[in-house]
Design a protein around this motif. Structure first.
Motif, PDB file in Angstrom:
ATOM      1  N   ASP A 169     -28.894  29.665  -7.418  1.00 43.40           N
ATOM      2  CA  ASP A 169     -27.597  30.246  -7.092  1.00 43.40           C
ATOM      3  C   ASP A 169     -27.393  30.310  -5.586  1.00 43.40           C
ATOM      4  O   ASP A 169     -28.296  29.984  -4.803  1.00 43.40           O
ATOM      5  CB  ASP A 169     -27.429  31.618  -7.734  1.00 43.40           C
ATOM      6  CG  ASP A 169     -28.443  32.659  -7.248  1.00 43.40           C
ATOM      7  OD1 ASP A 169     -29.055  32.468  -6.174  1.00 43.40           O
ATOM      8  OD2 ASP A 169     -28.611  33.678  -7.945  1.00 43.40           O
ATOM      9  N   ALA A 170     -26.220  30.741  -5.169  1.00 45.20           N
ATOM     10  CA  ALA A 170     -25.871  30.724  -3.750  1.00 45.20           C
ATOM     11  C   ALA A 170     -26.734  31.680  -2.938  1.00 45.20           C
ATOM     12  O   ALA A 170     -27.070  31.386  -1.784  1.00 45.20           O
ATOM     13  CB  ALA A 170     -24.394  31.071  -3.576  1.00 45.20           C
ATOM     14  N   THR A 171     -27.107  32.811  -3.532  1.00 41.36           N
ATOM     15  CA  THR A 171     -27.954  33.764  -2.809  1.00 41.36           C
ATOM     16  C   THR A 171     -29.299  33.147  -2.483  1.00 41.36           C
ATOM     17  O   THR A 171     -29.790  33.247  -1.349  1.00 41.36           O
ATOM     18  CB  THR A 171     -28.140  35.046  -3.637  1.00 41.36           C
ATOM     19  OG1 THR A 171     -26.875  35.658  -3.868  1.00 41.36           O
ATOM     20  CG2 THR A 171     -29.053  36.025  -2.911  1.00 41.36           C
ATOM     21  N   ARG A 172     -29.897  32.488  -3.466  1.00 37.54           N
ATOM     22  CA  ARG A 172     -31.185  31.819  -3.223  1.00 37.54           C
ATOM     23  C   ARG A 172     -31.019  30.657  -2.249  1.00 37.54           C
ATOM     24  O   ARG A 172     -31.885  30.432  -1.388  1.00 37.54           O
ATOM     25  CB  ARG A 172     -31.765  31.326  -4.547  1.00 37.54           C
ATOM     26  CG  ARG A 172     -33.110  30.620  -4.428  1.00 37.54           C
ATOM     27  CD  ARG A 172     -34.152  31.528  -3.814  1.00 37.54           C
ATOM     28  NE  ARG A 172     -35.445  30.863  -3.723  1.00 37.54           N
ATOM     29  CZ  ARG A 172     -36.377  31.186  -2.844  1.00 37.54           C
ATOM     30  NH1 ARG A 172     -36.167  32.179  -1.976  1.00 37.54           N
ATOM     31  NH2 ARG A 172     -37.524  30.540  -2.821  1.00 37.54           N
ATOM     32  N   ALA A 173     -29.913  29.950  -2.354  1.00 33.96           N
ATOM     33  CA  ALA A 173     -29.666  28.836  -1.433  1.00 33.96           C
ATOM     34  C   ALA A 173     -29.611  29.322   0.008  1.00 33.96           C
ATOM     35  O   ALA A 173     -30.126  28.667   0.918  1.00 33.96           O
ATOM     36  CB  ALA A 173     -28.368  28.128  -1.813  1.00 33.96           C
ATOM     37  N   ARG A 174     -28.990  30.472   0.228  1.00 34.77           N
ATOM     38  CA  ARG A 174     -28.955  31.025   1.584  1.00 34.77           C
ATOM     39  C   ARG A 174     -30.342  31.461   2.035  1.00 34.77           C
ATOM     40  O   ARG A 174     -30.719  31.256   3.191  1.00 34.77           O
ATOM     41  CB  ARG A 174     -27.984  32.196   1.651  1.00 34.77           C
ATOM     42  CG  ARG A 174     -27.916  32.846   3.039  1.00 34.77           C
ATOM     43  CD  ARG A 174     -26.850  33.914   3.113  1.00 34.77           C
ATOM     44  NE  ARG A 174     -27.021  34.925   2.083  1.00 34.77           N
ATOM     45  CZ  ARG A 174     -26.157  35.900   1.831  1.00 34.77           C
ATOM     46  NH1 ARG A 174     -25.034  35.974   2.533  1.00 34.77           N
ATOM     47  NH2 ARG A 174     -26.385  36.780   0.885  1.00 34.77           N
ATOM     48  N   GLU A 175     -31.119  32.050   1.153  1.00 34.13           N
ATOM     49  CA  GLU A 175     -32.461  32.529   1.502  1.00 34.13           C
ATOM     50  C   GLU A 175     -33.357  31.408   1.997  1.00 34.13           C
ATOM     51  O   GLU A 175     -34.168  31.600   2.910  1.00 34.13           O
ATOM     52  CB  GLU A 175     -33.115  33.217   0.303  1.00 34.13           C
ATOM     53  CG  GLU A 175     -32.508  34.548  -0.065  1.00 34.13           C
ATOM     54  CD  GLU A 175     -33.057  35.107  -1.358  1.00 34.13           C
ATOM     55  OE1 GLU A 175     -32.738  36.269  -1.677  1.00 34.13           O
ATOM     56  OE2 GLU A 175     -33.800  34.386  -2.074  1.00 34.13           O
ATOM     57  N   GLY A 177     -32.266  28.531   3.311  1.00 33.42           N
ATOM     58  CA  GLY A 177     -31.643  27.763   4.375  1.00 33.42           C
ATOM     59  C   GLY A 177     -30.799  26.596   3.926  1.00 33.42           C
ATOM     60  O   GLY A 177     -30.352  25.803   4.759  1.00 33.42           O
ATOM     61  N   LEU A 178     -30.545  26.493   2.624  1.00 28.93           N
ATOM     62  CA  LEU A 178     -29.719  25.383   2.138  1.00 28.93           C
ATOM     63  C   LEU A 178     -28.262  25.565   2.535  1.00 28.93           C
ATOM     64  O   LEU A 178     -27.546  24.587   2.755  1.00 28.93           O
ATOM     65  CB  LEU A 178     -29.851  25.266   0.617  1.00 28.93           C
ATOM     66  CG  LEU A 178     -29.143  24.079  -0.030  1.00 28.93           C
ATOM     67  CD1 LEU A 178     -29.715  22.757   0.467  1.00 28.93           C
ATOM     68  CD2 LEU A 178     -29.240  24.157  -1.549  1.00 28.93           C
ATOM     69  N   VAL A 179     -27.802  26.812   2.601  1.00 25.51           N
ATOM     70  CA  VAL A 179     -26.453  27.100   3.086  1.00 25.51           C
ATOM     71  C   VAL A 179     -26.534  28.070   4.256  1.00 25.51           C
ATOM     72  O   VAL A 179     -27.482  28.852   4.374  1.00 25.51           O
ATOM     73  CB  VAL A 179     -25.535  27.668   1.973  1.00 25.51           C
ATOM     74  CG1 VAL A 179     -25.394  26.677   0.842  1.00 25.51           C
ATOM     75  CG2 VAL A 179     -26.037  29.001   1.460  1.00 25.51           C
ATOM     76  N   ASN A 180     -25.524  28.007   5.112  1.00 21.54           N
ATOM     77  CA  ASN A 180     -25.492  28.888   6.277  1.00 21.54           C
ATOM     78  C   ASN A 180     -25.068  30.301   5.935  1.00 21.54           C
ATOM     79  O   ASN A 180     -25.584  31.270   6.500  1.00 21.54           O
ATOM     80  CB  ASN A 180     -24.527  28.329   7.333  1.00 21.54           C
ATOM     81  CG  ASN A 180     -24.992  27.001   7.877  1.00 21.54           C
ATOM     82  OD1 ASN A 180     -24.622  25.953   7.361  1.00 21.54           O
ATOM     83  ND2 ASN A 180     -25.811  27.034   8.918  1.00 21.54           N
ATOM     84  N   ASP A 181     -24.106  30.422   5.003  1.00 20.78           N
ATOM     85  CA  ASP A 181     -23.651  31.753   4.630  1.00 20.78           C
ATOM     86  C   ASP A 181     -22.935  31.693   3.291  1.00 20.78           C
ATOM     87  O   ASP A 181     -22.524  30.617   2.837  1.00 20.78           O
ATOM     88  CB  ASP A 181     -22.731  32.338   5.702  1.00 20.78           C
ATOM     89  CG  ASP A 181     -22.858  33.850   5.823  1.00 20.78           C
ATOM     90  OD1 ASP A 181     -23.356  34.485   4.870  1.00 20.78           O
ATOM     91  OD2 ASP A 181     -22.462  34.391   6.863  1.00 20.78           O
ATOM     92  N   VAL A 182     -22.810  32.865   2.668  1.00 19.07           N
ATOM     93  CA  VAL A 182     -22.202  32.986   1.347  1.00 19.07           C
ATOM     94  C   VAL A 182     -21.146  34.082   1.398  1.00 19.07           C
ATOM     95  O   VAL A 182     -21.366  35.138   2.007  1.00 19.07           O
ATOM     96  CB  VAL A 182     -23.271  33.325   0.284  1.00 19.07           C
ATOM     97  CG1 VAL A 182     -22.630  33.492  -1.084  1.00 19.07           C
ATOM     98  CG2 VAL A 182     -24.350  32.246   0.244  1.00 19.07           C
ATOM     99  N   PHE A 183     -20.011  33.843   0.736  1.00 19.40           N
ATOM    100  CA  PHE A 183     -18.900  34.777   0.781  1.00 19.40           C
ATOM    101  C   PHE A 183     -18.336  34.986  -0.618  1.00 19.40           C
ATOM    102  O   PHE A 183     -18.529  34.163  -1.519  1.00 19.40           O
ATOM    103  CB  PHE A 183     -17.788  34.244   1.691  1.00 19.40           C
ATOM    104  CG  PHE A 183     -18.213  34.020   3.106  1.00 19.40           C
ATOM    105  CD1 PHE A 183     -18.199  35.059   4.022  1.00 19.40           C
ATOM    106  CD2 PHE A 183     -18.653  32.764   3.522  1.00 19.40           C
ATOM    107  CE1 PHE A 183     -18.604  34.861   5.328  1.00 19.40           C
ATOM    108  CE2 PHE A 183     -19.060  32.552   4.833  1.00 19.40           C
ATOM    109  CZ  PHE A 183     -19.038  33.610   5.734  1.00 19.40           C
ATOM    110  N   ALA A 184     -17.643  36.095  -0.788  1.00 17.01           N
ATOM    111  CA  ALA A 184     -16.888  36.303  -2.020  1.00 17.01           C
ATOM    112  C   ALA A 184     -15.873  35.176  -2.164  1.00 17.01           C
ATOM    113  O   ALA A 184     -15.371  34.649  -1.161  1.00 17.01           O
ATOM    114  CB  ALA A 184     -16.185  37.659  -1.983  1.00 17.01           C
ATOM    115  N   PRO A 185     -15.558  34.784  -3.408  1.00 17.75           N
ATOM    116  CA  PRO A 185     -14.638  33.653  -3.604  1.00 17.75           C
ATOM    117  C   PRO A 185     -13.330  33.785  -2.842  1.00 17.75           C
ATOM    118  O   PRO A 185     -12.836  32.802  -2.273  1.00 17.75           O
ATOM    119  CB  PRO A 185     -14.408  33.658  -5.113  1.00 17.75           C
ATOM    120  CG  PRO A 185     -15.656  34.241  -5.676  1.00 17.75           C
ATOM    121  CD  PRO A 185     -16.091  35.284  -4.691  1.00 17.75           C
TER     122      PRO A 185
END
Length: 259
Positions: A169-175, A177-185
């Motif tokens: 999921d996006a939270t794990r992806a951020r942890e 380093g796969l994504v720079n940041d995650v936001f509400a839709p």
């Protein structure tokens, strides 16, 4: 424009949209093949400072269009031609001097994740899912994309993605380093565009020079060379450097002119 791709320019930002929402924006062979020319157009357009990549509807992209594989990858020659198109798109994107930003909703899997990794920045909504699935198809990921993934998330996490084919999921992806940041839709587009505007406000001489140096480091270069020294020399003698220093001393926003 190729079916499945929408492209437009708005001021200093060009947007490439993967637009097959009925197929979760699966990337067809013709779409892979069209991407290098679009990127070359962006690089050549002095008005454009940033390329934004996104998907139509609720997904970024569920990956390559596997429905084409029986026809286009049924022979060794066909598989090689298909892979050449994919690698051409990835190399064009990862080799850009102008910055690229992927804005990710929903599924970002397989070839879709490959395109996001080739981008300079990745911003995702909380509901996004990420995965790279060659082990589910009997495919071996290409060297360039594997190297980029390892550089981004490290060898252990790259093995997790490539060998298991499992999604995160996006939270794990951020942890990792796969994504720079995650936001509400509802916040994703606003936050992404705010960052895009920040990139547009910076010295483009600095951004493009540093992007080239980072590319050389990722390719395995260990020390400076004549090209790096030329980039740095031209920057310090350029108008953006003079303006940046003057603006700092005068406590005002800089007005950079490099294009």
């Amino acid at each position: 424009m190729t079916d499945g791709i929408e492209f437009d320019r708005s001021g200093e930002v060009a947007t490439l949209t993967l637009a097959r929402p009925g197929k979760k924006n699966a990337v067809s062979y013709s779409m892979w093949s069209a991407i290098p020319e679009i990127i070359a157009d962006v690089e050549a357009d002095a008005r454009v400072k940033v390329l934004l990549l996104t998907g139509a509807g609720g997904d970024f992209s569920a990956g390559a269009d596997i429905g084409e594989f029986a026809d286009l990858r049924s022979t060794a020659e066909g598989a090689a031609a298909y892979d050449k198109a994919v690698e051409g798109a990835v190399r064009a994107l990862s080799g850009m001097r102008k910055p690229s930003v992927a804005m990710i909703r929903g599924n970002c899997i397989g070839g879709g994740c490959q395109l996001s990794v080739a981008s300079d920045f990745r911003f995702a909504e909380h509901g996004a899912r990420f995965g790279i699935t060659p082990a589910k198809l009997g495919i071996v990921y290409d060297f360039t994309s594997t190297r980029a993934l390892v550089a981004l998330v490290g060898p252990a996490n790259a093995r997790y993605f490539l060998l298991s084919g499992q999604l995160v999921d996006a939270t794990r992806a951020r942890e990792i380093g796969l994504v720079n940041d995650v936001f509400a839709p509802e916040e994703l587009q606003t936050a992404t565009m705010e960052f895009v505007r920040t990139l547009c406000s910076r010295s483009q001489a600095s951004i493009r020079g540093m992007n080239r140096i980072i590319e050389k480091i990722l390719a395995g270069q260990q020390e400076s060379d004549a090209e790096v020294e030329r980039i740095r020399r031209e920057a310090v003698h350029g108008a953006d450097y003079a303006e940046g220093v003057a603006a700092f001393l005068q406590r005002r926003p800089p007005r950079f002119t490099y294009r």
